[in-house]
Design a protein around this motif. Structure first.
Motif, short mmCIF file in Angstrom:
data_model
loop_
_atom_site.label_atom_id
_atom_site.label_comp_id
_atom_site.label_asym_id
_atom_site.label_seq_id
_atom_site.Cartn_x
_atom_site.Cartn_y
_atom_site.Cartn_z
N LYS A 7 0.82 -1.21 0.00
CA LYS A 7 0.00 0.00 0.00
C LYS A 7 0.86 1.27 0.00
N ASN A 8 1.94 1.27 0.78
CA ASN A 8 2.66 2.51 1.02
C ASN A 8 3.94 2.70 0.23
N CYS A 9 4.51 1.63 -0.31
CA CYS A 9 5.81 1.75 -0.97
C CYS A 9 5.75 1.39 -2.45
N CYS B 252 5.45 3.61 -5.74
CA CYS B 252 6.65 4.22 -6.35
C CYS B 252 7.76 3.19 -6.58
N HIS B 253 7.96 2.29 -5.61
CA HIS B 253 9.07 1.34 -5.72
C HIS B 253 8.65 0.13 -6.53
N ARG B 254 8.40 0.34 -7.80
CA ARG B 254 8.05 -0.74 -8.71
C ARG B 254 8.74 -0.46 -10.03
N ALA C 38 10.38 5.77 -7.93
CA ALA C 38 11.59 5.55 -7.13
C ALA C 38 12.67 4.89 -7.97
N PRO C 39 13.94 5.07 -7.57
CA PRO C 39 15.03 4.54 -8.39
C PRO C 39 15.19 3.01 -8.33
N PHE C 40 14.54 2.34 -7.40
CA PHE C 40 14.65 0.87 -7.39
C PHE C 40 13.32 0.26 -7.00
N SER C 41 13.14 -1.01 -7.44
CA SER C 41 11.88 -1.69 -7.17
C SER C 41 11.97 -2.50 -5.88
N LEU C 42 10.87 -2.56 -5.16
CA LEU C 42 10.79 -3.42 -3.97
C LEU C 42 9.74 -4.50 -4.18
N GLU C 43 9.49 -4.82 -5.47
CA GLU C 43 8.40 -5.74 -5.76
C GLU C 43 8.70 -7.20 -5.41
N THR D 9 17.98 -0.57 5.89
CA THR D 9 17.68 0.80 5.43
C THR D 9 16.19 1.07 5.52
N ILE D 10 15.39 0.08 5.19
CA ILE D 10 13.94 0.27 5.25
C ILE D 10 13.51 0.57 6.69
N ALA D 11 14.12 -0.15 7.64
CA ALA D 11 13.81 0.13 9.05
C ALA D 11 14.16 1.57 9.38
N VAL E 246 14.61 4.31 7.28
CA VAL E 246 13.87 5.39 6.61
C VAL E 246 12.38 5.43 6.96
N THR E 247 11.86 4.29 7.48
CA THR E 247 10.46 4.36 7.93
C THR E 247 10.40 4.93 9.34
N LEU E 248 11.41 4.59 10.16
CA LEU E 248 11.43 5.10 11.55
C LEU E 248 11.53 6.63 11.57
N TYR F 59 11.25 9.34 6.69
CA TYR F 59 11.76 9.84 5.41
C TYR F 59 10.96 9.18 4.28
N MET F 60 10.53 7.93 4.53
CA MET F 60 9.72 7.18 3.58
C MET F 60 8.48 6.66 4.31
N PRO F 61 7.33 6.55 3.69
CA PRO F 61 7.05 7.15 2.39
C PRO F 61 7.03 8.66 2.50
N PRO F 62 7.42 9.37 1.41
CA PRO F 62 7.45 10.82 1.49
C PRO F 62 6.04 11.41 1.55
N TRP F 63 5.73 12.13 2.59
CA TRP F 63 4.42 12.77 2.73
C TRP F 63 4.59 14.02 3.58
N VAL G 131 1.10 7.67 4.96
CA VAL G 131 1.67 7.91 6.28
C VAL G 131 1.57 6.60 7.05
N LEU G 132 2.68 6.11 7.55
CA LEU G 132 2.63 4.88 8.33
C LEU G 132 2.15 5.19 9.75
N THR G 133 1.38 4.26 10.33
CA THR G 133 0.97 4.43 11.72
C THR G 133 2.13 4.03 12.62
C1 HEC Z 1 6.02 8.79 -3.67
C2 HEC Z 1 7.02 7.84 -4.06
C3 HEC Z 1 7.65 6.96 -2.99
C4 HEC Z 1 7.02 6.22 -2.04
C5 HEC Z 1 5.54 6.08 -1.79
C6 HEC Z 1 8.07 5.54 -1.30
N1 HEC Z 1 9.28 5.88 -1.81
FE1 HEC Z 1 11.09 5.26 -1.13
N2 HEC Z 1 12.03 6.48 -2.45
C7 HEC Z 1 11.41 7.22 -3.42
C8 HEC Z 1 12.43 7.96 -4.16
C9 HEC Z 1 12.16 8.89 -5.33
C10 HEC Z 1 13.66 7.62 -3.60
C11 HEC Z 1 15.06 8.14 -4.01
C12 HEC Z 1 15.27 9.56 -3.59
C13 HEC Z 1 15.38 9.71 -2.12
O1 HEC Z 1 16.15 8.99 -1.48
O2 HEC Z 1 14.69 10.61 -1.60
C14 HEC Z 1 13.38 6.69 -2.51
C15 HEC Z 1 14.35 6.14 -1.71
C16 HEC Z 1 14.11 5.10 -0.80
C17 HEC Z 1 15.14 4.38 -0.08
C18 HEC Z 1 16.64 4.67 -0.15
C19 HEC Z 1 16.96 5.70 0.89
C20 HEC Z 1 18.44 5.91 1.04
O3 HEC Z 1 18.80 6.65 1.97
O4 HEC Z 1 19.20 5.36 0.24
C21 HEC Z 1 14.52 3.43 0.68
C22 HEC Z 1 15.17 2.38 1.58
C23 HEC Z 1 13.09 3.56 0.43
N3 HEC Z 1 12.89 4.59 -0.47
C24 HEC Z 1 12.13 2.80 1.03
C25 HEC Z 1 10.76 3.06 0.95
C26 HEC Z 1 9.76 2.37 1.72
C27 HEC Z 1 10.06 1.24 2.71
C28 HEC Z 1 8.58 2.91 1.40
C29 HEC Z 1 7.23 2.60 1.98
C30 HEC Z 1 7.13 2.50 3.41
C31 HEC Z 1 8.82 3.93 0.39
N4 HEC Z 1 10.17 4.00 0.15
C32 HEC Z 1 7.84 4.71 -0.24
C33 HEC Z 1 10.06 7.30 -3.66
C34 HEC Z 1 9.08 6.74 -2.85
#
Ligand code: HEC
Length: 459
Positions: free
Chosen positions: A45-47, A50-52, A57-62, A73-75, A77-79, A82-86, A100-102
């Motif tokens: 739902k939350n990642c 973009c991550h597909r 996003a620059p890489f897929s998490l599919e 890193t996922i731990a 950037v979610t803590l 920073y992600m998801p960006p909102w 927005v994660l709860t």
């Molecule tokens: C709206 C689009 C979008 C969503 C939704 C999103 N991401 Fe991202 N993510 C990006 C982009 C674009 C980047 C690369 C630019 C940046 O680091 O800001 C990125 C970067 C990252 C990175 C690399 C950060 C680093 O410091 O190298 C991680 C890990 C990541 N995302 C995890 C997640 C996770 C986990 C979720 C969901 C909980 C998520 N993202 C949701 C767009 C998104």
């Protein structure tokens, strides 16, 4: 609408209504979370939007493996959220597609990673909500624009661009969605439609697909892009039919709102495609996703723009001296009841915070959006979950702060130097290194009951 030119300084004590924070279903953190059971639903739902593959996003998490590989890193950037960006404060107002994660979701991810990020057993579903390079659904029609090759070291580059479309018959369009190859390449684009009367003779569609310009201006768009029909009346124009900023997701309004009727021949035209400075060699191939509907247009939408290039003055004027943090206000009184659908706050790299609300004639406040920490990379068009009524006589107020110190990591100048709105070619400069302060509202004329019409995406 006309401006009520009364500049009264009002000190506003603001009371925000704090929603039920974590969302209703705040379960507790599972003792042994697994990907299959607990993590996959959160990430899909939350990642994955973009991550597909081909996502923003620059890489897929599919794949599970790609998640596991980046678990730490996922731990992180979610803590730190920073992600998801909102950027919008979810304790102030809510929007469609809010990411927005709860607290519970964040804690679940932390525990899952601490315990070794295990997959777990049993079948599970893990996929992006939409995989068609669209956040709406599979587009009915995809229009390619000319590709643009960017070179490492390029500074801002501007284009005007067109794509000719020929349909089998006149159609109703319910949504348009511009999708660049990768997020972050295009800083913004404003798109219009030119509608040709049936029987107009058009030039061959491939003559001149794009032109590079020195700044974003309309120039003589129609002539330069050879959009005049050889024969037949001038095309009519639907202004601002689609727009793009990083992170923007397409939106389709319900109930015939914002639907356009287009003839068999039309052109999609962008009068200012702005590519920001590039750090790689990359070719962008933007496409325009087109969505049709059988519902005839019922209610037109309008756009109200406050601030730079808009209907209201910025006070004090937008000049940000070096090493200073400044605060500016822009306010506008509306003279008809409107229902707000979508809002878009827009600042450049010195942006620090953004806050907008409306003050009703009776003094009540309608919260619109609060962005405590501005992030230049994520400038969404925020669509309300239900339309928001702003009554005639209400004043819309937007307040922005700018940080022109060395503490601002996005500051384009080292050392900082004076930055302002710059005026070129009869309009504000859109270069990322000049500043802008805009608040754009997409609205429709209010009708009774609008507050109850949901703008959520259809499943
Ligand atoms: C709206 C689009 C979008 C969503 C939704 C999103 N991401 Fe991202 N993510 C990006 C982009 C674009 C980047 C690369 C630019 C940046 O680091 O800001 C990125 C970067 C990252 C990175 C690399 C950060 C680093 O410091 O190298 C991680 C890990 C990541 N995302 C995890 C997640 C996770 C986990 C979720 C969901 C909980 C998520 N993202 C949701 C767009 C998104």
């Amino acid at each position: 609408m006309k401006t009520n030119r009364l500049y009264i300084i009002v000190l506003i004590m603001f009371v925000s209504i704090i929603g039920c924070g974590d969302g209703g279903d705040s379960k507790s953190v599972p003792t042994k979370p697994t990907f299959a059971e607990h993590i996959a639903p959160i990430l899909s739902k939350n990642c994955l939007p973009c991550h597909r593959e081909n996502g923003a996003a620059p890489f897929s998490l599919e794949k599970f493996e790609s998640v596991q590989k980046r678990a730490k890193t996922i731990a992180k950037v979610t803590l730190n959220r920073y992600m998801p960006p909102w950027p919008a404060d979810p304790n102030y107002t809510h929007f469609v597609g809010e990411k927005v994660l709860t607290e519970v979701e964040i804690a679940t991810i932390q525990r899952w990673v601490e315990q070794g990020a295990i997959e777990g057993s049993g079948p599970y579903v893990y996929q992006a909500p939409n995989t068609h390079r669209s956040n709406i659904r599979k587009p009915d029609f995809v229009v390619p624009f000319d590709s643009v090759s960017l070179r490492e070291g390029d500074l801002d580059r501007f284009f005007i661009s067109k794509a000719m479309v020929r349909l089998d018959r006149k159609r109703y369009i319910s949504a348009l969605e511009l999708v660049p190859s990768r997020a972050g390449l295009i800083h913004h684009a404003n798109g219009h439609l030119l509608l040709y009367a049936d029987g107009s003779k058009l030039e061959p569609s491939r003559a001149v697909g794009k032109i590079e310009t020195s700044n974003s201006t309309d120039l003589n768009l129609i002539e330069q892009l050879r959009l005049l029909p050889k024969d037949g009346p001038l095309p009519s124009r639907i202004h601002s039919a689609f727009n793009y900023l990083p992170g923007v997701e397409g939106i389709e309004y319900p109930a015939g709102i914002g639907v356009y009727e287009v003839p068999r021949n039309f052109a999609a035209v962008m009068n200012d495609v702005h590519y920001g400075p590039s750090d790689t060699n990359i070719t962008d191939k933007p496409v325009l996703n087109v969505f049709f509907t059988d519902v005839a247009p019922k209610r037109a939408t309008g756009e109200l723009m406050l601030g730079t290039n808009g209907v209201s003055k910025i006070v004090p004027p937008l000049v940000v001296p070096a090493n200073k943090v400044t605060k500016h206000v822009t306010r506008y009184t509306i003279d008809a009841d409107i229902s707000v659908l979508t809002i878009n706050p827009h600042l450049h790299q010195l942006g620090k915070s953004f806050w907008a609300f409306a003050i009703k004639p009776n003094g009540d406040t309608i919260p619109l959006i609060r962005i405590p920490r501005w992030n230049f990379n994520w400038q969404y068009f925020y669509t309300f979950k239900q339309m928001v009524k702003i009554p005639a006589g209400a004043e819309i107020v937007a307040i922005a702060e700018f940080d022109n110190t060395a503490n601002n990591p996005y500051n384009p100048n080292h050392p900082p130097k004076l930055v302002s709105e710059r005026w070129d070619y009869g309009g504000a400069s859109m270069r990322a290194s000049d500043e802008m302060f805009q608040f754009i509202l997409t609205y429709t004329v209010y009708q009774k009951g609008d507050e109850h019409i949901s703008l959520e995406r259809k499943k």
